[in-house]
Structure formats: C-alpha cells, structure tokens
Write an enzyme that holds these catalytic residues in place. Structure first.
Site, mmCIF file in Angstrom:
data_model
loop_
_atom_site.group_PDB
_atom_site.id
_atom_site.type_symbol
_atom_site.label_atom_id
_atom_site.label_comp_id
_atom_site.label_asym_id
_atom_site.label_seq_id
_atom_site.Cartn_x
_atom_site.Cartn_y
_atom_site.Cartn_z
ATOM 1 N N SER A 56 -17.833 -11.715 55.343
ATOM 2 C CA SER A 56 -17.579 -11.176 54.003
ATOM 3 C C SER A 56 -16.449 -11.915 53.316
ATOM 4 C CB SER A 56 -17.140 -9.705 54.105
ATOM 5 O OG SER A 56 -18.124 -8.916 54.680
ATOM 6 N N HIS B 240 -24.622 -15.076 53.230
ATOM 7 C CA HIS B 240 -23.998 -13.756 53.068
ATOM 8 C C HIS B 240 -25.014 -12.788 52.476
ATOM 9 C CE1 HIS B 240 -20.765 -11.040 51.116
ATOM 10 N NE2 HIS B 240 -20.953 -10.688 52.374
ATOM 11 N N GLU C 237 -25.994 -14.854 49.254
ATOM 12 C CA GLU C 237 -25.125 -15.939 48.801
ATOM 13 C C GLU C 237 -25.211 -17.050 49.847
ATOM 14 O OE1 GLU C 237 -21.597 -13.720 46.308
ATOM 15 O OE2 GLU C 237 -21.398 -13.685 48.479
ATOM 16 N N ASN D 55 -17.957 -10.501 46.653
ATOM 17 C CA ASN D 55 -16.814 -9.769 47.219
ATOM 18 C C ASN D 55 -15.492 -10.065 46.518
ATOM 19 O OD1 ASN D 55 -18.360 -8.351 48.954
ATOM 20 N ND2 ASN D 55 -17.863 -9.529 50.782
HETATM 21 N N1 CAA Z 1 -34.715 0.404 55.277
HETATM 22 C C1 CAA Z 1 -35.811 0.989 54.725
HETATM 23 N N2 CAA Z 1 -35.742 1.945 53.795
HETATM 24 C C2 CAA Z 1 -34.506 2.339 53.408
HETATM 25 C C3 CAA Z 1 -33.330 1.793 53.944
HETATM 26 C C4 CAA Z 1 -33.475 0.790 54.919
HETATM 27 N N3 CAA Z 1 -32.415 0.208 55.473
HETATM 28 N N4 CAA Z 1 -32.264 2.396 53.364
HETATM 29 C C5 CAA Z 1 -32.743 3.285 52.503
HETATM 30 N N5 CAA Z 1 -34.091 3.255 52.525
HETATM 31 C C6 CAA Z 1 -35.004 4.074 51.731
HETATM 32 C C7 CAA Z 1 -34.600 5.534 51.811
HETATM 33 O O1 CAA Z 1 -35.165 6.144 52.960
HETATM 34 C C8 CAA Z 1 -35.165 6.085 50.522
HETATM 35 O O2 CAA Z 1 -36.540 6.392 50.703
HETATM 36 P P1 CAA Z 1 -37.168 7.705 50.000
HETATM 37 O O3 CAA Z 1 -37.092 7.421 48.534
HETATM 38 O O4 CAA Z 1 -38.585 7.734 50.515
HETATM 39 O O5 CAA Z 1 -36.335 8.862 50.441
HETATM 40 C C9 CAA Z 1 -35.046 4.900 49.544
HETATM 41 O O6 CAA Z 1 -34.861 3.703 50.358
HETATM 42 C C10 CAA Z 1 -33.892 5.021 48.604
HETATM 43 O O7 CAA Z 1 -32.696 5.200 49.343
HETATM 44 P P2 CAA Z 1 -31.666 6.376 49.100
HETATM 45 O O8 CAA Z 1 -32.398 7.658 48.869
HETATM 46 O O9 CAA Z 1 -30.650 6.337 50.194
HETATM 47 O O10 CAA Z 1 -30.850 6.103 47.769
HETATM 48 P P3 CAA Z 1 -30.800 5.075 46.582
HETATM 49 O O11 CAA Z 1 -31.975 5.241 45.697
HETATM 50 O O12 CAA Z 1 -29.438 5.261 46.021
HETATM 51 O O13 CAA Z 1 -30.850 3.583 47.125
HETATM 52 C C11 CAA Z 1 -29.296 1.843 47.724
HETATM 53 C C12 CAA Z 1 -29.993 3.142 48.110
HETATM 54 C C13 CAA Z 1 -30.323 0.729 47.471
HETATM 55 C C14 CAA Z 1 -28.421 1.471 48.898
HETATM 56 C C15 CAA Z 1 -28.465 2.025 46.409
HETATM 57 O O14 CAA Z 1 -27.690 3.188 46.489
HETATM 58 C C16 CAA Z 1 -27.543 0.855 46.139
HETATM 59 O O15 CAA Z 1 -27.956 -0.191 45.660
HETATM 60 N N6 CAA Z 1 -26.225 1.025 46.484
HETATM 61 C C17 CAA Z 1 -25.241 -0.022 46.317
HETATM 62 C C18 CAA Z 1 -25.247 -0.888 47.556
HETATM 63 C C19 CAA Z 1 -24.305 -2.048 47.431
HETATM 64 O O16 CAA Z 1 -23.557 -2.210 46.498
HETATM 65 N N7 CAA Z 1 -24.330 -2.895 48.468
HETATM 66 C C20 CAA Z 1 -23.440 -4.003 48.585
HETATM 67 C C21 CAA Z 1 -22.330 -3.618 49.524
HETATM 68 S S1 CAA Z 1 -21.090 -4.889 49.656
HETATM 69 C C22 CAA Z 1 -21.756 -5.964 50.734
HETATM 70 O O17 CAA Z 1 -22.787 -5.769 51.303
HETATM 71 C C23 CAA Z 1 -20.980 -7.212 50.979
HETATM 72 C C24 CAA Z 1 -19.883 -7.189 51.967
HETATM 73 O O18 CAA Z 1 -19.605 -8.252 52.516
HETATM 74 C C25 CAA Z 1 -19.077 -5.981 52.246
HETATM 75 P P1 NAD Z 2 -20.862 -3.876 62.845
HETATM 76 O O1 NAD Z 2 -19.601 -3.486 63.523
HETATM 77 O O2 NAD Z 2 -21.778 -2.821 62.350
HETATM 78 O O3 NAD Z 2 -21.719 -4.819 63.795
HETATM 79 C C1 NAD Z 2 -21.183 -5.899 64.530
HETATM 80 C C2 NAD Z 2 -22.014 -6.010 65.802
HETATM 81 O O4 NAD Z 2 -21.708 -7.232 66.450
HETATM 82 C C3 NAD Z 2 -21.731 -4.889 66.813
HETATM 83 O O5 NAD Z 2 -22.964 -4.249 67.130
HETATM 84 C C4 NAD Z 2 -21.138 -5.615 68.016
HETATM 85 O O6 NAD Z 2 -21.535 -5.060 69.256
HETATM 86 C C5 NAD Z 2 -21.703 -7.001 67.841
HETATM 87 N N1 NAD Z 2 -20.908 -8.077 68.458
HETATM 88 C C6 NAD Z 2 -19.577 -8.232 68.414
HETATM 89 N N2 NAD Z 2 -19.225 -9.386 69.061
HETATM 90 C C7 NAD Z 2 -20.377 -9.938 69.501
HETATM 91 C C8 NAD Z 2 -20.687 -11.115 70.227
HETATM 92 N N3 NAD Z 2 -19.733 -11.965 70.615
HETATM 93 N N4 NAD Z 2 -21.982 -11.359 70.524
HETATM 94 C C9 NAD Z 2 -22.970 -10.518 70.120
HETATM 95 N N5 NAD Z 2 -22.733 -9.393 69.421
HETATM 96 C C10 NAD Z 2 -21.448 -9.116 69.106
HETATM 97 O O7 NAD Z 2 -20.410 -4.837 61.638
HETATM 98 P P2 NAD Z 2 -21.225 -5.222 60.324
HETATM 99 O O8 NAD Z 2 -20.864 -4.282 59.238
HETATM 100 O O9 NAD Z 2 -22.629 -5.469 60.679
HETATM 101 O O10 NAD Z 2 -20.521 -6.621 59.941
HETATM 102 C C11 NAD Z 2 -20.876 -7.811 60.589
HETATM 103 C C12 NAD Z 2 -20.445 -8.981 59.738
HETATM 104 O O11 NAD Z 2 -21.119 -8.918 58.458
HETATM 105 C C13 NAD Z 2 -18.947 -9.018 59.395
HETATM 106 O O12 NAD Z 2 -18.537 -10.350 59.331
HETATM 107 C C14 NAD Z 2 -18.888 -8.350 58.035
HETATM 108 O O13 NAD Z 2 -17.764 -8.715 57.294
HETATM 109 C C15 NAD Z 2 -20.160 -8.906 57.415
HETATM 110 N N6 NAD Z 2 -20.715 -8.093 56.321
HETATM 111 C C16 NAD Z 2 -20.633 -6.720 56.368
HETATM 112 C C17 NAD Z 2 -21.182 -5.984 55.329
HETATM 113 C C18 NAD Z 2 -21.111 -4.486 55.336
HETATM 114 O O14 NAD Z 2 -21.417 -3.871 54.297
HETATM 115 N N7 NAD Z 2 -20.769 -3.843 56.424
HETATM 116 C C19 NAD Z 2 -21.845 -6.638 54.276
HETATM 117 C C20 NAD Z 2 -21.957 -8.040 54.283
HETATM 118 C C21 NAD Z 2 -21.360 -8.763 55.309
#
Ligand code: CAA
Ligand code: NAD
Length: 297
Positions: free
Chosen positions: A127, A148, A160, A198
């Site tokens: 991330s 990503h 990404e 991010n």
């Molecule tokens: N696989 C299959 N189906 C899934 C699922 C999955 N993993 N997750 C949810 N669904 C299904 C649900 O079961 C639901 O089905 P029903 O309509 O039949 O009940 C449907 O998809 C819709 O899901 P939800 O009811 O939970 O709610 P929603 O309409 O709000 O959609 C969402 C969910 C797409 C996640 C939406 O809320 C959303 O876009 N949220 C924002 C997510 C976001 O910003 N993500 C980025 C995070 S940051 C990141 O990832 C980067 C990082 O490095 C940290």
């Molecule tokens: P998580 O803790 O849910 O999963 C990490 C997994 O990796 C665990 O199941 C752990 O057992 C496994 N693991 C750790 N060390 C390992 C190794 N050496 N070999 C094999 N498996 C190993 O974490 P996450 O949220 O899936 O995040 C994973 C990566 O993705 C991070 O770099 C995070 O920043 C990035 N990321 C996270 C998100 C998010 O929304 N959580 C979104 C985008 C990117």
C-alpha cells in the site's frame, strides 16, 4: 511475455482476492501461506466469493445454471494451495500480499530471487512502501513492478501498475496485461508514496480519525456526512475498519518515519490505541465499529 502461472504470497484479506481474480482470468494460481490453517481460511473465502459472484450472474440473467457451475468449477480448479515456497519456482509472475512491513517483504523477495526461475516477474501489492527497494532486494530490479489491487479485490475495478526507473518496458506491459486479464482497469503509476489512490485516500482517512479524536463529530455522523454529502459508498471510519486498522497504522508509521515533515502523514493516537487493544477492524470483529462476520452488528 504471456503470464499463465501465477504465485500469490499471502492469502489474507488481499491475497485471497488476488488469487481469485487471477484464476477467474484463466491463470493457474498457487496460493502460498505460512500455515495450513491460514491457507484453509483464505481458500474458504474464495469458495464463498466465487459462489456468490456466480449466483449474482445467474440472478442478472448473464449466466445460466450450467455456465455458473462451469465458472465456479473452472475458477476453483485453477487454484492450488501450498505452504512450500519451492512451488513458486516456475511461476511466470509472483505477487506478494503479506504484512505491510518493508523488512519482511525485502527478506521474502531476496529469498524468492534465488528460488524462482530467471524469467519470473515479481510484483508487490504494498500500500505504501517503495517498489524500488523491494526490487533491489530481489536481485532482479528490471523484472519487478507494483501491482496494487483494492479491497475487496473481487469487486474493485482498479489496479495500479507501478514502475521504477529500472523496470523493463516489456515487464511493465505484461503486468498491465495481467491486470486486464483479472478484469481490472490498470493505471500507470510512478514509485511515489501511496502511488495515486493511497496518497489521496489515506490522508483523508487520517483526517477523519483526527476529527473523531478531537470530538468534532461522532463516527456515525462523519461516515454519514461523507456518504450522503459526497456520494462515497462507505464513510472513512467504516472504510478504515474494512482496510484493517493495523495495515492503516503500518502505512502511516512508515510514511511518518520517512517523511517526518509532511503534514499529511500524521499518526492518530486513536489508531495506535485501538491496534494495541487488538481492535483491527472487520477482520477481528471490532475496530471503530463492531462486526458480525462481514456486516456491522
Ligand atoms: N466477493 C463476492 N461478492 C461480494 C464480496 C466479495 N468479496 N463482497 C461483497 N460481495 C457482495 C455482497 O455479498 C453483496 O451481495 P448482495 O447484494 O447479494 O447482498 C454485494 O456484493 C454488495 O455488497 P455489500 O452489500 O457489502 O455493500 P455495497 O453495495 O456497499 O458494496 C463495496 C460493497 C463494493 C465494498 C462498496 O461499499 C465500496 O465500494 N466501498 C469502498 C471500498 C473502497 O474504497 N476500497 C478501497 C480501500 S483502500 C485500498 O484497498 C488500498 C489500500 O492499499 C489500503
Ligand atoms: P492480511 O494480514 O489480511 O494478510 C496477510 C497474509 O499474509 C496473512 O494471511 C499472513 O499469514 C500471510 N503471510 C505473512 N507472511 C507471509 C509469508 N512470508 N509467506 C506467506 N504468507 C505470509 O493483510 P492484507 O490486508 O491482505 O494486506 C496484505 C498486503 O496488501 C499489505 O502489503 C497491505 O498493505 C496491502 N494492501 C492492503 C489493502 C487492505 O485494504 N487491507 C489494500 C491494498 C493493499
């Protein structure tokens, strides 16, 4: 460069989704975990998710029952779980999705660099950390990219694709094509902190946490405000629960250490406190909210 066999290291929140979309795209996938129990959990989530996606396609009339069955069986049939890194040796692409800790990631890539065939492309799903540092640790910087994905991987349509100064053009093109084969729209990014999403999203989440910490508004009102005022699908505190408070904290701590003078990279005390209490968000059943499985309780 045709990517047919993919290894995914880590089958957690992100890794299981990456395994799934790669298999849905037609690749053979090895899902690697440290322990069988973690692997079983990740594979179980994939089964549930693939079944749900198939069910929705039938509901929408896009697939009939037989096609839905073939989709489920085809996808699951292309996935193999493993706890042995040697199984990754002949992969065309290995994607890392383990804990957000740069030293742990670098050590993994150093090991994989020795173990995988010379042509294997490496990618990190980090991330926040520099792709270039992991690329150098792998011993094959020309064959290294960032890939990503976004959470939940099955539903979010972006990937990404990050290149460094050393990334080979053909490797970059192959990584973009792989992202497309997973059903995602790729955007090209330079190796900058947080890439595009991010760098914008995490400071926004941080501001919401600081607002809560100051008592400016309740968590429910902050979330409702951003959902109804800006049309965001979920508010910033729900989103932090969704991402994982631990992952959010690791991102911010890493940035604060590297860029101490950047005001956008603050570490809210409330985040440190909740993580120290083991409240990591949806994955542990409690973060800012309480969760019953995938839903708020
Ligand atoms: N696989 C299959 N189906 C899934 C699922 C999955 N993993 N997750 C949810 N669904 C299904 C649900 O079961 C639901 O089905 P029903 O309509 O039949 O009940 C449907 O998809 C819709 O899901 P939800 O009811 O939970 O709610 P929603 O309409 O709000 O959609 C969402 C969910 C797409 C996640 C939406 O809320 C959303 O876009 N949220 C924002 C997510 C976001 O910003 N993500 C980025 C995070 S940051 C990141 O990832 C980067 C990082 O490095 C940290
Ligand atoms: P998580 O803790 O849910 O999963 C990490 C997994 O990796 C665990 O199941 C752990 O057992 C496994 N693991 C750790 N060390 C390992 C190794 N050496 N070999 C094999 N498996 C190993 O974490 P996450 O949220 O899936 O995040 C994973 C990566 O993705 C991070 O770099 C995070 O920043 C990035 N990321 C996270 C998100 C998010 O929304 N959580 C979104 C985008 C990117």
């Amino acid at each position: 460069m045709n990517i047919k066999k993919v290894g995914v290291v880590g089958c957690g929140l992100m890794g299981h989704g990456i395994v799934q979309v790669a298999a849905q795209g037609g690749c053979e996938v090895i899902a690697l975990e440290t322990e069988q129990a973690f692997l079983d959990k990740g594979l179980g989530r994939i089964q549930k998710s693939v079944a749900k996606l198939a069910e929705k396609q039938v509901e929408k009339g896009k697939l009939d029952e037989a096609q839905a069955k073939a989709f489920v069986e085809g996808t699951l049939g292309r996935i193999k779980g493993s706890t042995n890194k040697a199984d990754l040796a002949d992969c065309d692409l290995v994607i890392e999705a383990i804990v957000e800790n740069l030293d742990v990631k670098k050590a993994l890539f150093a090991e994989l660099g020795k173990l995988c065939m010379a042509d294997t492309i490496f990618a990190s799903n980090t991330s926040s950390f520099p792709i270039g540092e992991m690329a150098d640790a792998s011993g094959r910087p020309a064959r290294f990219v960032g890939l990503h994905f976004f959470n939940p991987v099955q539903l979010m349509r972006l990937v990404e694709v990050v290149r460094t100064d050393k990334t080979d053009e053909n490797v970059f093109a192959a990584a973009r094509a792989f992202g497309e084969s997973c059903g995602k729209t790729p955007v090209s990014c330079k190796d900058t902190p947080g890439f595009v999403v991010n760098r914008l999203l995490v400071p926004y989440m941080t501001q919401a946490l600081l607002m809560l910490e100051r008592g400016d508004a309740t968590k429910e009102d902050i979330d409702t405000a951003m959902q109804l005022g800006c049309g965001y699908p979920m508010g910033p505190l729900t989103l932090t629960d969704y991402v994982g408070l631990d992952t959010t904290l690791f991102i911010l701590q890493g940035w604060k250490e590297r860029y101490p003078n950047e005001p956008a990279f603050e570490v809210p005390k409330i985040l440190e406190r909740l993580v120290s209490e083991g409240k990591l968000g949806r994955k542990t059943g409690e973060g800012f909210y309480k969760w019953d499985g995938d839903k708020k309780s």
